[in-house]
Write an enzyme that holds these catalytic residues in place. Sequence first.
Site, PDB file in Angstrom:
ATOM      1  N   SER A   1      21.313 -45.300  45.393  1.00 26.28           N
ATOM      2  CA  SER A   1      20.030 -44.611  45.524  1.00 26.28           C
ATOM      3  C   SER A   1      19.799 -43.734  44.302  1.00 26.28           C
ATOM      4  CB  SER A   1      20.017 -43.730  46.781  1.00 26.28           C
ATOM      5  OG  SER A   1      18.853 -42.910  46.818  1.00 26.28           O
TER       6      SER A   1
ATOM      7  N   TYR B   1      23.610 -37.100  51.866  1.00 27.73           N
ATOM      8  CA  TYR B   1      23.305 -38.517  51.635  1.00 27.73           C
ATOM      9  C   TYR B   1      23.411 -38.847  50.142  1.00 27.73           C
ATOM     10  CZ  TYR B   1      20.414 -42.736  51.142  1.00 27.73           C
ATOM     11  OH  TYR B   1      19.948 -43.990  50.817  1.00 27.73           O
TER      12      TYR B   1
END
Length: 249
Positions: free
Chosen positions: A144, A158
């Site tokens: 990501s 995250y």
Amino acid sequence: MKQAVILITGGSRGIGAATARLAAQQGYCVIINYRIDIHEAQKVARDIQQCGGIAHCLQADVSQPEQVKAMFDYIRQKWGAIRALVNSAGILSKQTRFVDTTPERWQALFQTNVFGTMSCCQQAFTHMATSLGGQGGSIVNVSSIAALYGSPNEYVDYAASKGAIDSFTKGFALEVANEGIRVNGVRPGLIYTQMHAEGGEVGRVDRLAPTLPLKRGGKPEEVAEAIMWLISPKSSYSTANFIDVGGGR
């Protein structure tokens, strides 16, 4: 001629589902891994089959190493050794500041996002490694853009899990390069997927899209194109590399 087998974890939705459909178009026998939602997985498989492709659904929770091993063993027995792996399975918790998170939340994120990816890569090695009689293969880990920017006030834990994926991808790629295995990563940015709803803000992409150079959110299909380029022989001289699909961010 027997079709090469590709396993896509988290293949029932979002980026995983888009990648499954594209892989089928490119001639792969697609194994769609899912954790809970068999109906979504079956829908993706039907879409592929209706277009003349081959797809099968296979349940396993990648956060559980024993389930990962059983999944890979079953694939080898049923359809043969995999030649490609896309680690797309991942979870996201509610938006919050890191100081308000709990160790239980961190552990759940890392168990799926990091350890699940590592377990799948370890098992894929046994299918692909030339030293074990394999024919080589290609792996793409879905990271990501958050790994680069830290996602403050929203998803620091995250982002940290995806940073770990980046480090693992680099090291594992260099370790297995002489086994005929290429390992690369893709870092999606603001993509229209269900994960934002899980984070508590359905319209997050629309809110942040104007801050991007391209002024829009991305589509899962755009990420799938990058993933499948890295899987394909077109990227045969690329390993330990990353493609950012983030609208210029």
